[in-house]
Design a protein around this motif. Structure first.
Motif, PDB file in Angstrom:
ATOM      1  N   SER A 293       0.808  -1.212   0.000  1.00  0.00           N
ATOM      2  CA  SER A 293       0.000   0.000   0.000  1.00  0.00           C
ATOM      3  C   SER A 293       0.847   1.271   0.000  1.00  0.00           C
ATOM      4  CB  SER A 293      -0.939  -0.008   1.213  1.00  0.00           C
ATOM      5  OG  SER A 293      -1.833  -1.091   1.146  1.00  0.00           O
ATOM      6  N   VAL A 294       1.943   1.269   0.753  1.00  0.00           N
ATOM      7  CA  VAL A 294       2.739   2.499   0.887  1.00  0.00           C
ATOM      8  C   VAL A 294       3.780   2.631  -0.210  1.00  0.00           C
ATOM      9  CG1 VAL A 294       2.402   2.479   3.376  1.00  0.00           C
ATOM     10  CG2 VAL A 294       4.502   1.492   2.427  1.00  0.00           C
ATOM     11  N   ALA A 295       3.939   1.601  -1.056  1.00  0.00           N
ATOM     12  CA  ALA A 295       4.947   1.666  -2.110  1.00  0.00           C
ATOM     13  C   ALA A 295       4.648   2.831  -3.049  1.00  0.00           C
ATOM     14  CB  ALA A 295       4.984   0.350  -2.883  1.00  0.00           C
ATOM     15  N   GLY A 296       5.723   3.471  -3.521  1.00  0.00           N
ATOM     16  CA  GLY A 296       5.557   4.585  -4.442  1.00  0.00           C
ATOM     17  C   GLY A 296       6.196   5.853  -3.904  1.00  0.00           C
ATOM     18  N   ASN A 297       5.761   6.982  -4.415  1.00  0.00           N
ATOM     19  CA  ASN A 297       6.298   8.280  -4.022  1.00  0.00           C
ATOM     20  C   ASN A 297       5.946   8.562  -2.563  1.00  0.00           C
ATOM     21  OD1 ASN A 297       6.849  11.012  -3.657  1.00  0.00           O
ATOM     22  ND2 ASN A 297       6.279  11.544  -5.751  1.00  0.00           N
ATOM     23  N   PRO A 298       6.951   8.817  -1.694  1.00  0.00           N
ATOM     24  CA  PRO A 298       6.639   9.062  -0.277  1.00  0.00           C
ATOM     25  C   PRO A 298       5.751  10.274  -0.064  1.00  0.00           C
ATOM     26  CG  PRO A 298       8.944   9.592  -0.762  1.00  0.00           C
ATOM     27  CD  PRO A 298       8.404   8.861  -1.952  1.00  0.00           C
TER      28      PRO A 298
ATOM     29  N   LEU B 143       9.647 -12.202  12.224  1.00  0.00           N
ATOM     30  CA  LEU B 143       9.421 -12.215  10.786  1.00  0.00           C
ATOM     31  C   LEU B 143      10.718 -11.848  10.069  1.00  0.00           C
ATOM     32  CD1 LEU B 143       5.963 -10.438  10.304  1.00  0.00           C
ATOM     33  CD2 LEU B 143       6.443 -12.877  10.397  1.00  0.00           C
ATOM     34  N   PRO B 144      11.043 -12.508   8.985  1.00  0.00           N
ATOM     35  CA  PRO B 144      12.263 -12.161   8.245  1.00  0.00           C
ATOM     36  C   PRO B 144      12.155 -10.758   7.664  1.00  0.00           C
ATOM     37  CG  PRO B 144      10.905 -13.693   6.986  1.00  0.00           C
ATOM     38  CD  PRO B 144      10.293 -13.605   8.346  1.00  0.00           C
ATOM     39  N   ARG B 145      13.306 -10.132   7.492  1.00  0.00           N
ATOM     40  CA  ARG B 145      13.305  -8.799   6.888  1.00  0.00           C
ATOM     41  C   ARG B 145      12.703  -8.863   5.489  1.00  0.00           C
ATOM     42  NH1 ARG B 145      17.063  -4.759   8.932  1.00  0.00           N
ATOM     43  NH2 ARG B 145      18.053  -5.506  10.841  1.00  0.00           N
ATOM     44  N   HIS B 146      11.873  -7.896   5.191  1.00  0.00           N
ATOM     45  CA  HIS B 146      11.241  -7.851   3.878  1.00  0.00           C
ATOM     46  C   HIS B 146      12.172  -7.114   2.916  1.00  0.00           C
ATOM     47  CE1 HIS B 146       8.364  -7.023   0.684  1.00  0.00           C
ATOM     48  NE2 HIS B 146       7.536  -7.883   1.258  1.00  0.00           N
ATOM     49  N   PRO B 147      12.413  -7.645   1.721  1.00  0.00           N
ATOM     50  CA  PRO B 147      13.358  -6.990   0.805  1.00  0.00           C
ATOM     51  C   PRO B 147      12.944  -5.582   0.405  1.00  0.00           C
ATOM     52  CG  PRO B 147      12.132  -8.771  -0.302  1.00  0.00           C
ATOM     53  CD  PRO B 147      11.872  -8.894   1.164  1.00  0.00           C
ATOM     54  N   ARG B 148      11.634  -5.278   0.472  1.00  0.00           N
ATOM     55  CA  ARG B 148      11.179  -3.954   0.066  1.00  0.00           C
ATOM     56  C   ARG B 148      11.249  -2.934   1.194  1.00  0.00           C
ATOM     57  NH1 ARG B 148       5.764  -4.711  -1.159  1.00  0.00           N
ATOM     58  NH2 ARG B 148       6.433  -6.110  -2.819  1.00  0.00           N
TER      59      ARG B 148
END
Length: 598
Positions: A292-297, A359-364
């Motif tokens: 959901s938060v991916a994209g322009n901050p 939880l494993p670190r998420h690559p994103r």
């Protein structure tokens, strides 16, 4: 007259949910998902706006209800002079959107009435209803079709579908209402008994994974089931509540649509799920969050739709009278366009909690942090609307600045050990220190004794409790202790906290609202930090005692009127039940780990 909010029970299928009144009426149901237009909207109007009632036609001497075991299958039992019967209500889990209602005779003979009022588009559109066979009705309006299947014949009366039937001991009548697109062939019916058995088994299997947390286990498990029911299974997103426009003050304008996913809920939700060992659900929620938060901050929002939708345009429904005439009835939420600096801290804290929880670190996540933190570094000095989403002028809310500090503090702790990572960590720490210095200089009252709601203000705000809960300052810091004393003195009403004094706040709305339940849970959490265990325990018992007979809490509570207020059930309130219970349990059993195991 509308039923009290606490008179409702929740059934759901992790796609949508219905509210069932004590009198056997489903007064709220949106299909095919939580935020879709309601097909039963009597909750916000009257029976003519859509309702499905099944209840005894003779006077009821006693009515009791409960959930069957640790499930979301609701059992309502009625005693009449001639007999005793029960109704089982549920929404079977799976891809179908179906409401299943089974009436069973227990003793003697009980007469029942069924009154079904189908209205699409929040009670505005009357569908075209026709019989497909003697026991099957079809209702169509535009893109939507509802199919009602029953074991007794139903006929039409004045745009209602009605039936009268009797059940003796051992007899039953079955009713199924299923939604589908109107352009598709009519879906076949299901085996009701098998669907009921599967639904019971699936909910019970979910609940059985909940660890023992001593005297808090029953309520924690019920709140966990409630949160699961408010999760949109296809994406992992969780709605703040399943309703819109239940008022924060009866007759007032503080009526909002909560059928969306707030980033702010992420930290507390992840913490609750992971602490109870529900890592699959926590991971699904984190995946939703990062998509959901991916994209322009600069385009990051405080809330999104169930699948991450960004357009949550707010409008009103003038044909609905509103719950107890509380208007306007709103759909969508304009707060999605507000600037709320705290969400960046909530996001960073959520990622930190996820890693600490296993939880494993998420690559994103690292890439998103690298995009968001430079933007936050540019804007953290600006005023905003704050976590309470005021509709008045922007202010320099202290909580917003504290959470901006959290963003850089947590990010410094998450930076990797490479040379570049260490350089990022040093920079994040420097920014965090600058924010900390400003808040401690400008966030205090005129005498420099305690923190206030916003720079230059004398108002108090329950969100200031987060100063200790986030680690911005130690709980025993004199400035925080004086803040706590002022909060207790000025915001407590009959032992429960207001989030702020709306009678004097410049929040752009008519004054007046109830006590905000999650704030009182925060207060209990602070008492635990301070070692004030008896006070924390007493407050928790008071709060958990406000749950209705099936364990549900709304957003707010009116101590004077002794009734719930706000949207229902409220995720924040149930997260408060879980996390405060775990804090109390750990304080009482410090040798146990997060999941409550030795």
């Amino acid at each position: 007259m509308s039923a009290p909010i606490e008179d409702y029970a929740l059934i759901g299928n992790c796609r949508s949910a219905a509210l069932v009144n004590r009198d056997g009426a489903i007064d709220w149901l949106c299909l095919p998902r939580f935020d879709a237009p309601a097909v039963f909207a009597a909750l916000l109007g009257n029976a003519g706006n859509g309702r499905w009632r099944i209840a005894p036609s003779d006077p009821v001497e006693q009515c009791t209800r409960r959930y069957v075991g640790d499930t979301l299958v609701l059992e309502t039992t009625w005693n009449t002079a001639s007999g005793r019967a029960r109704m089982l209500d549920c929404m079977p889990l799976g891809e179908r959107n179906e409401v299943l209602r089974i009436v069973e005779g227990l003793d003697g003979e009980t007469a029942f009435e069924l009154d079904l009022v189908l209205r699409f588009d929040y009670g505005r559109s009357v569908p075209w209803v026709e019989k497909l066979d003697p026991l099957t009705l079809s209702a169509v309006a535009g893109p939507d079709r509802l199919i009602l299947r029953s074991t007794c014949e139903i006929h039409g009366e004045d745009h209602h579908s009605v039936a009268r039937f009797r059940v003796r001991a051992g007899e039953r009548q079955v009713f199924s209402l299923c939604h589908q697109p109107s352009h598709l062939p009519v879906q076949p019916g299901t085996d009701a008994q098998q669907a009921l058995a599967d639904t019971l088994a699936q909910w019970q299997a979910f609940a059985d994974r909940c660890p023992d947390v001593g005297p808090y286990t029953v309520q924690v498990r019920r709140s966990l089931l409630t949160l699961k029911a408010m999760t949109y299974q296809p994406t992992g997103g969780m709605v703040a509540a399943v309703t819109t426009s239940l008022p924060e003050r009866v007759g007032g304008e503080r009526n909002w649509d909560y059928r969306f996913c707030w980033l702010r809920d992420a930290t507390m939700t992840l913490l609750a799920l992971m602490n109870l060992g529900y890592f699959d659900e926590a991971q699904a929620w984190r995946e939703w969050l990062l998509r959901s938060v991916a994209g322009n901050p600069e385009q990051m929002q405080i809330m999104y739709g169930l699948a991450g939708e960004r357009d949550l345009t707010e409008f009103t429904l003038p044909w609905l009278a509103g719950y107890e005439h509380s208007q306007p009835v709103r759909v969508g939420n304009a707060a999605a366009d507000q600037l709320q600096l705290d969400i960046y801290g909530e996001l960073a804290d959520a990622m930190t909690q996820a890693i600490r929880g296993g939880l494993p670190r998420h690559p994103r996540s690292a890439a998103i942090a690298r995009a968001i933190l430079p933007y936050l570094e540019r804007i953290w000095r600006e005023p905003d609307e704050g976590l309470w989403e005021v509709r008045g002028p922007r202010q320099h809310f202290v909580h917003s600045k504290v959470m901006a500090w959290v963003a850089f503090d947590r990010s410094a702790g998450l930076a990797d050990t490479t040379e570049q990572g260490r350089e990022h960590a040093r920079h994040y720490r420097e920014v965090a220190d600058r924010i900390h210095e400003q808040v401690c200089a400008q966030g205090l009252d005129a005498n420099g004794q305690h923190f206030v709601q916003a720079y230059g203000s004398e108002a108090l705000d329950a969100s200031l409790l987060q100063i200790a809960l986030t680690g911005f300052l130690p709980a025993h810091d004199p400035r925080f202790l004086r803040t706590l004393e002022q909060i207790e003195k000025r915001l407590l009403r009959n032992g429960l906290l207001l989030r702020y004094d709306s009678d004097s706040a410049a929040d752009g709305l008519t004054p007046g609202e109830g006590t905000f339940l999650v704030c009182s849970f925060w207060l209990a959490d602070v008492y635990v930090l301070l070692g004030r265990q008896q006070e924390a325990q007493a407050l928790y018992e008071r709060l958990s005692g406000l749950c209705n007979d099936v364990g549900l809490l709304a957003e707010q509570y009116d101590p004077a009127g002794r009734r719930m207020l706000g949207n229902f059930p409220q995720a924040f309130s149930h997260i408060g039940i879980i996390n405060t219970a775990l804090n109390l349990y750990r304080a009482q059993c410090p040798v146990r780990d997060r999941a409550g195991n030795r």
